[in-house]
Structure formats: C-alpha cells, structure tokens
Scaffold this motif. Structure first.
Motif, PDB file in Angstrom:
ATOM      1  N   GLN A 260       4.887  -1.102 -12.840  1.00 46.63           N
ATOM      2  CA  GLN A 260       5.971  -0.506 -12.065  1.00 46.63           C
ATOM      3  C   GLN A 260       5.348   0.403 -11.006  1.00 46.63           C
ATOM      4  O   GLN A 260       4.880   1.497 -11.313  1.00 46.63           O
ATOM      5  N   LEU A 261       5.327  -0.065  -9.789  1.00 44.61           N
ATOM      6  CA  LEU A 261       4.630   0.657  -8.727  1.00 44.61           C
ATOM      7  C   LEU A 261       5.524   0.822  -7.501  1.00 44.61           C
ATOM      8  O   LEU A 261       6.421   0.007  -7.246  1.00 44.61           O
ATOM      9  N   ASN A 262       5.257   1.890  -6.771  1.00 46.05           N
ATOM     10  CA  ASN A 262       5.908   2.045  -5.472  1.00 46.05           C
ATOM     11  C   ASN A 262       5.304   1.022  -4.513  1.00 46.05           C
ATOM     12  O   ASN A 262       4.078   0.860  -4.449  1.00 46.05           O
ATOM     13  N   LEU A 263       6.161   0.361  -3.779  1.00 47.96           N
ATOM     14  CA  LEU A 263       5.695  -0.683  -2.871  1.00 47.96           C
ATOM     15  C   LEU A 263       5.521  -0.136  -1.456  1.00 47.96           C
ATOM     16  O   LEU A 263       6.256   0.765  -1.036  1.00 47.96           O
ATOM     17  N   PRO A 264       4.580  -0.672  -0.717  1.00 50.97           N
ATOM     18  CA  PRO A 264       4.491  -0.320   0.705  1.00 50.97           C
ATOM     19  C   PRO A 264       5.786  -0.710   1.419  1.00 50.97           C
ATOM     20  O   PRO A 264       6.503  -1.616   0.989  1.00 50.97           O
ATOM     21  N   GLU A 265       6.085  -0.046   2.500  1.00 49.30           N
ATOM     22  CA  GLU A 265       7.325  -0.305   3.237  1.00 49.30           C
ATOM     23  C   GLU A 265       7.422  -1.774   3.648  1.00 49.30           C
ATOM     24  O   GLU A 265       6.488  -2.344   4.213  1.00 49.30           O
ATOM     25  N   GLY A 266       8.570  -2.365   3.331  1.00 48.58           N
ATOM     26  CA  GLY A 266       8.826  -3.744   3.727  1.00 48.58           C
ATOM     27  C   GLY A 266       8.270  -4.787   2.787  1.00 48.58           C
ATOM     28  O   GLY A 266       8.537  -5.980   2.958  1.00 48.58           O
ATOM     29  N   TRP A 267       7.497  -4.370   1.784  1.00 46.87           N
ATOM     30  CA  TRP A 267       6.885  -5.318   0.857  1.00 46.87           C
ATOM     31  C   TRP A 267       7.850  -5.693  -0.262  1.00 46.87           C
ATOM     32  O   TRP A 267       8.871  -5.045  -0.482  1.00 46.87           O
ATOM     33  N   GLU A 268       7.475  -6.746  -0.977  1.00 48.15           N
ATOM     34  CA  GLU A 268       8.210  -7.181  -2.155  1.00 48.15           C
ATOM     35  C   GLU A 268       7.257  -7.226  -3.344  1.00 48.15           C
ATOM     36  O   GLU A 268       6.039  -7.322  -3.175  1.00 48.15           O
ATOM     37  N   ALA A 269       7.830  -7.158  -4.542  1.00 45.04           N
ATOM     38  CA  ALA A 269       7.019  -7.351  -5.745  1.00 45.04           C
ATOM     39  C   ALA A 269       6.777  -8.841  -5.917  1.00 45.04           C
ATOM     40  O   ALA A 269       7.690  -9.657  -5.734  1.00 45.04           O
ATOM     41  N   ALA A 270       5.550  -9.208  -6.222  1.00 45.87           N
ATOM     42  CA  ALA A 270       5.237 -10.623  -6.417  1.00 45.87           C
ATOM     43  C   ALA A 270       5.987 -11.150  -7.628  1.00 45.87           C
ATOM     44  O   ALA A 270       6.090 -10.482  -8.657  1.00 45.87           O
ATOM     45  N   SER A 271       6.516 -12.335  -7.500  1.00 47.83           N
ATOM     46  CA  SER A 271       7.244 -12.948  -8.608  1.00 47.83           C
ATOM     47  C   SER A 271       6.290 -13.782  -9.443  1.00 47.83           C
ATOM     48  O   SER A 271       5.186 -14.119  -9.013  1.00 47.83           O
ATOM     49  N   GLU A 272       6.707 -14.097 -10.630  1.00 46.72           N
ATOM     50  CA  GLU A 272       5.866 -14.909 -11.523  1.00 46.72           C
ATOM     51  C   GLU A 272       5.706 -16.321 -10.963  1.00 46.72           C
ATOM     52  O   GLU A 272       6.617 -16.879 -10.406  1.00 46.72           O
TER      53      GLU A 272
END
Length: 215
Positions: free
Chosen positions: A203-215
């Motif tokens: 669970q991390l803060n993402l850079p602006e405009g980024w998405e969490a990688a999906s499986e």
C-alpha cells in the motif's frame, strides 16, 4: 599678317593635339578588356542552390519536431504525438517534453530503421492495439537504454527515491527485493499511464497521475 598667321598656327596646333589626345584615349579604351557581366543563368543557379539549401535546412529542423511524426503517418503516430503534448503527469513523455527533449532524443533516426518503418507504413503491415498504439511487443525502456551517460544515472535515481512520494523511507522502487528483475518500462510508460509495480503488494502513495499495477 605675321601675328595673325602665328595665331592661326597655334590654334591649329592645339586642335591637332586635342584630336591626338582624344584618339589616344579612344584607342586605350578599345584596347582595355570589357568587364564581363554575370550571366542570368549563373545567377539563377546560385538562387536555386540557396533555395534548396534553405529548404533542406528547414526540412531537417521540422524532421526533429514531434509534429513531423504524424504529418503523413497519422496512423499509427497520432496517439504518440497527442501524448507528447498532453501534459499528463502519469506519462513519462511529459517529463521529457518539459525537459525540452524531442522524439529523436530517444527514437534515434537510424536510416535502416526509418526505411523499415516506411515500408511497413506503405504496406499497411504494422500491428495496432485497440488503444491506437503499436503492438510490436518491443520494449526498449530498459536500464541499458535509459541509464546511458547522456541520460540518467541509476545511482542518482536510487539515492533520490528512498521514501518516494512520502512513503516510508524503507521503500525504494529502484532498489527493491525484486533483485533487478524489473526493467524501467515495467513501471514507466512513455506514451501510456505509468503503473507502480510495487503497489501490487504494498500500500503505497503513487506518483501523480500513476496507477497501481494490476495482477
């Protein structure tokens, strides 16, 4: 009578001398070579060369601009040029554009590559994805390419990204437990939205405009 005669003789002598001087000047002028005038053909040729050189220089400058890429090849280049000017912080191309980098700073203009691209475009034989991007399966955003001396220093990047985006200082996506199995392009997407691979598990803060990688 003698005085008149002498006067006439003097006048005649002066006239003869003047005529002789005029004749000498005329002879000298005739003997001097005439200056050759530039021919119209030479002038036209010089003008043509100047125009061609100027046009060539202008074309080369345009060739280095993103607008050149989709001036003819609307498909498949429209999406790429649009992303260059989108100012989307989630796309790596935005950071490059803001730094003044153009397409050819990454996509080197090698003649063999350009010829093959033209042939693929003419024959309409390039694979396209549903998102309007090329689906070649090629990935050149790796450490070998991105960490060249004239581009990025991995040591500096690692030092600068401990506790990135306000996360705990132990987290660093560029020095992870993946043992360097990841390449730059696994997270950093140049013309698409970047995805943080680490966020698959953490669970991390993402850079602006980024998405969490999906499986």
């Amino acid at each position: 009578m003698t005085e008149n005669s002498n006067g006439q003789d003097l006048v005649q002598t002066d006239a003869v001398e003047q005529n002789a001087a005029v004749s000498a000047d005329a002879a000298e002028s005739a003997a001097a070579p005439k200056k050759a005038r530039p021919r119209k053909g030479i002038i036209a040729a010089i003008v043509a060369v100047v125009v061609i050189v100027a046009a060539g220089a202008g074309f080369w400058v345009w060739h280095e601009q993103p607008s050149f890429c989709n001036a003819v090849c609307h498909s498949p280049m429209d999406k790429y040029v649009e992303s260059y000017t989108s100012n989307d912080p989630g796309k790596l191309v935005t950071q490059h554009a803001q730094a003044g980098d153009g397409c050819l700073d990454c996509h080197e203009a090698e003649i063999t590559t350009q010829v093959s691209e033209v042939m693929a475009w003419v024959s309409d034989s390039y694979p396209m994805g549903e998102d309007g991007m090329l689906a070649t399966g090629k990935e050149f955003a790796n450490e070998e390419f991105c960490a060249r001396p004239e581009c990025h220093s991995m040591a500096d990047i690692v030092d600068a990204t401990w506790g990135f985006e306000g996360n705990d200082a132990k987290y660093n996506p560029h020095s992870s437990h993946q043992d360097n199995q990841l390449e730059c392009g696994d997270c950093h997407k140049v013309h698409e939205t970047s995805q943080l691979y680490c966020a698959k598990c953490h669970q991390l803060n993402l850079p602006e405009g980024w998405e969490a990688a999906s499986e």
